[in-house]
Design an enzyme around this catalytic site. Structure first.
Site, PDB file in Angstrom:
ATOM      1  N   ILE A  46       0.851  -1.195   0.000  1.00  0.00           N
ATOM      2  CA  ILE A  46       0.000   0.000   0.000  1.00  0.00           C
ATOM      3  C   ILE A  46       0.883   1.241   0.000  1.00  0.00           C
ATOM      4  O   ILE A  46       1.700   1.432   0.912  1.00  0.00           O
ATOM      5  CB  ILE A  46      -0.901   0.052   1.254  1.00  0.00           C
ATOM      6  CG1 ILE A  46      -1.684  -1.246   1.422  1.00  0.00           C
ATOM      7  CG2 ILE A  46      -1.851   1.243   1.182  1.00  0.00           C
ATOM      8  CD1 ILE A  46      -2.407  -1.350   2.763  1.00  0.00           C
ATOM      9  N   ASP A  77       9.016   7.200  -2.528  1.00  0.00           N
ATOM     10  CA  ASP A  77       8.495   8.458  -3.059  1.00  0.00           C
ATOM     11  C   ASP A  77       7.998   8.169  -4.463  1.00  0.00           C
ATOM     12  O   ASP A  77       8.796   7.849  -5.350  1.00  0.00           O
ATOM     13  CB  ASP A  77       9.596   9.527  -3.082  1.00  0.00           C
ATOM     14  CG  ASP A  77       9.092  10.902  -3.511  1.00  0.00           C
ATOM     15  OD1 ASP A  77       8.014  10.971  -4.139  1.00  0.00           O
ATOM     16  OD2 ASP A  77       9.776  11.903  -3.231  1.00  0.00           O
ATOM     17  N   ASN A  96      -2.448   4.254  -3.251  1.00  0.00           N
ATOM     18  CA  ASN A  96      -3.190   5.189  -2.408  1.00  0.00           C
ATOM     19  C   ASN A  96      -2.507   6.547  -2.276  1.00  0.00           C
ATOM     20  O   ASN A  96      -3.166   7.552  -2.026  1.00  0.00           O
ATOM     21  CB  ASN A  96      -3.389   4.574  -1.020  1.00  0.00           C
ATOM     22  CG  ASN A  96      -3.917   5.569  -0.015  1.00  0.00           C
ATOM     23  OD1 ASN A  96      -5.083   5.976  -0.056  1.00  0.00           O
ATOM     24  ND2 ASN A  96      -3.061   6.007   0.908  1.00  0.00           N
ATOM     25  N   TYR A 128      -6.949  18.729  -9.041  1.00  0.00           N
ATOM     26  CA  TYR A 128      -7.204  17.479  -8.337  1.00  0.00           C
ATOM     27  C   TYR A 128      -8.193  16.615  -9.132  1.00  0.00           C
ATOM     28  O   TYR A 128      -7.966  15.419  -9.330  1.00  0.00           O
ATOM     29  CB  TYR A 128      -7.757  17.770  -6.938  1.00  0.00           C
ATOM     30  CG  TYR A 128      -7.899  16.545  -6.074  1.00  0.00           C
ATOM     31  CD1 TYR A 128      -6.781  15.937  -5.523  1.00  0.00           C
ATOM     32  CD2 TYR A 128      -9.153  15.998  -5.818  1.00  0.00           C
ATOM     33  CE1 TYR A 128      -6.902  14.804  -4.725  1.00  0.00           C
ATOM     34  CE2 TYR A 128      -9.286  14.866  -5.021  1.00  0.00           C
ATOM     35  CZ  TYR A 128      -8.153  14.273  -4.473  1.00  0.00           C
ATOM     36  OH  TYR A 128      -8.283  13.143  -3.700  1.00  0.00           O
ATOM     37  N   LYS A 166      -7.076  12.887 -10.787  1.00  0.00           N
ATOM     38  CA  LYS A 166      -7.787  11.677 -10.383  1.00  0.00           C
ATOM     39  C   LYS A 166      -8.631  11.123 -11.537  1.00  0.00           C
ATOM     40  O   LYS A 166      -8.762   9.904 -11.693  1.00  0.00           O
ATOM     41  CB  LYS A 166      -8.676  11.969  -9.175  1.00  0.00           C
ATOM     42  CG  LYS A 166      -7.892  12.235  -7.897  1.00  0.00           C
ATOM     43  CD  LYS A 166      -7.073  11.032  -7.467  1.00  0.00           C
ATOM     44  CE  LYS A 166      -6.469  11.203  -6.091  1.00  0.00           C
ATOM     45  NZ  LYS A 166      -5.743   9.997  -5.629  1.00  0.00           N
ATOM     46  N   THR A 220      -9.809  12.656   7.221  1.00  0.00           N
ATOM     47  CA  THR A 220      -8.391  12.324   7.282  1.00  0.00           C
ATOM     48  C   THR A 220      -7.604  13.624   7.381  1.00  0.00           C
ATOM     49  O   THR A 220      -8.170  14.726   7.391  1.00  0.00           O
ATOM     50  CB  THR A 220      -7.944  11.569   6.019  1.00  0.00           C
ATOM     51  OG1 THR A 220      -7.990  12.460   4.886  1.00  0.00           O
ATOM     52  CG2 THR A 220      -8.853  10.377   5.745  1.00  0.00           C
TER      53      THR A 220
END
Length: 267
Positions: free
Chosen positions: A7, A50, A77, A142, A146, A177
């Site tokens: 992950i 990274d 993720n 963004y 995505k 988060t």
């Protein structure tokens, strides 16, 4: 043997929740972080990675394969947020966002596919965003990064299916988060043409995250996908209206949908 899971971006937020959930379900979990030495009390190993650096990706993937001999599930993720009027976002920040949210996951997929082809099995789950299904004001970059990852997944899924490899997207809505803490946001500039509307919307965007759902919802969704022998192409996880907004975009005329968004954002 238990499935081995890698992950990216697993030191906090959604990545950490997924890692902890799968660890407690008996999976062999490896997480990544740019600075794993700063993370205390992780229940699963954290490896330095990274996603903007190809050598860093290769070393991390090689380390997992050397330790476990296989790689069953990869969860892309790692990502960063970015907000601001497009006109005022520095190009360097736009490029950094795409390096992290788009080119990074591509680099990870390119690094793990040879092992998965060798195994003739594997699952890649790309964490995208409901924002990737529509162009949102002050979140244009963004949404674009995505949304691009959503389309790459659709194409690559068909290219690798004959090798026994599955690829899917899971698009979260707003979850509580710390993504806002690491997000680049253009400061509200006094006297800017965007000062008032952007200033108002920046607070709204932060409030949505603060009042978002529990990241464990994402962990449970990911676990369900892993258990599915034939996962779907797209999954959405979030509040009803966030998911329903995608349906509305499909059925409403473009200008009606645009008007709906502008009313929502008070533009």
């Amino acid at each position: 043997m238990n499935k081995v899971v890698l992950i990216t971006g697993a030191s906090s937020g959604i990545g950490k929740s997924i890692g902890e959930f799968l660890h407690h379900k008996g999976f062999v979990v490896y997480g990544t972080s740019r600075n794993p030495e700063h993370v205390l009390n992780s229940v699963f190993p954290l490896i330095s990675l990274d996603v903007r650096n190809e050598d860093s990706i290769r070393l991390a993937v090689d380390k997992v394969i050397a330790a476990s001999g296989k790689l069953d599930v990869v969860i892309n993720n790692a990502g960063v947020g970015i907000t601001g009027p497009l006109e005022e976002i520095p190009m360097v920040e736009i490029k950094n966002n795409f390096e992290t949210n788009f080119f990074g996951p591509i680099g990870v997929m390119k690094a793990v596919l040879p092992q998965m082809r060798l195994q003739q099995s594997g699952l890649i789950i790309n964490i995208t965003s409901i924002a990737g299904y529509m162009g949102l004001p002050y979140r244009s970059i963004y949404s674009a990064s995505k949304g691009a990852l959503e389309l790459i997944t659709e194409a690559l899924r068909m290219e690798v299916k004959s090798f026994g490899i599955q690829i899917t997207n899971i698009a979260p809505g707003d979850f509580a988060t710390n993504i806002a803490a690491g997000r680049f946001h253009v400061p509200v500039v006094k006297g800017s043409a965007y000062e008032i509307p952007y200033g108002n919307n920046l607070k709204t965007i932060d409030d949505h995250v603060d009042n978002g759902g529990n990241p464990n919802e994402m962990a449970e969704a990911v676990y369900g996908i892993i258990q599915n022998l034939n996962p779907k192409i797209h999954y959405k996880v979030g509040a009803f209206m966030q998911k329903f907004s995608i349906v509305l975009k499909r059925i409403l005329p473009d200008r009606v949908y645009e008007k709906m968004l502008m009313n929502h954002y008070k533009l």
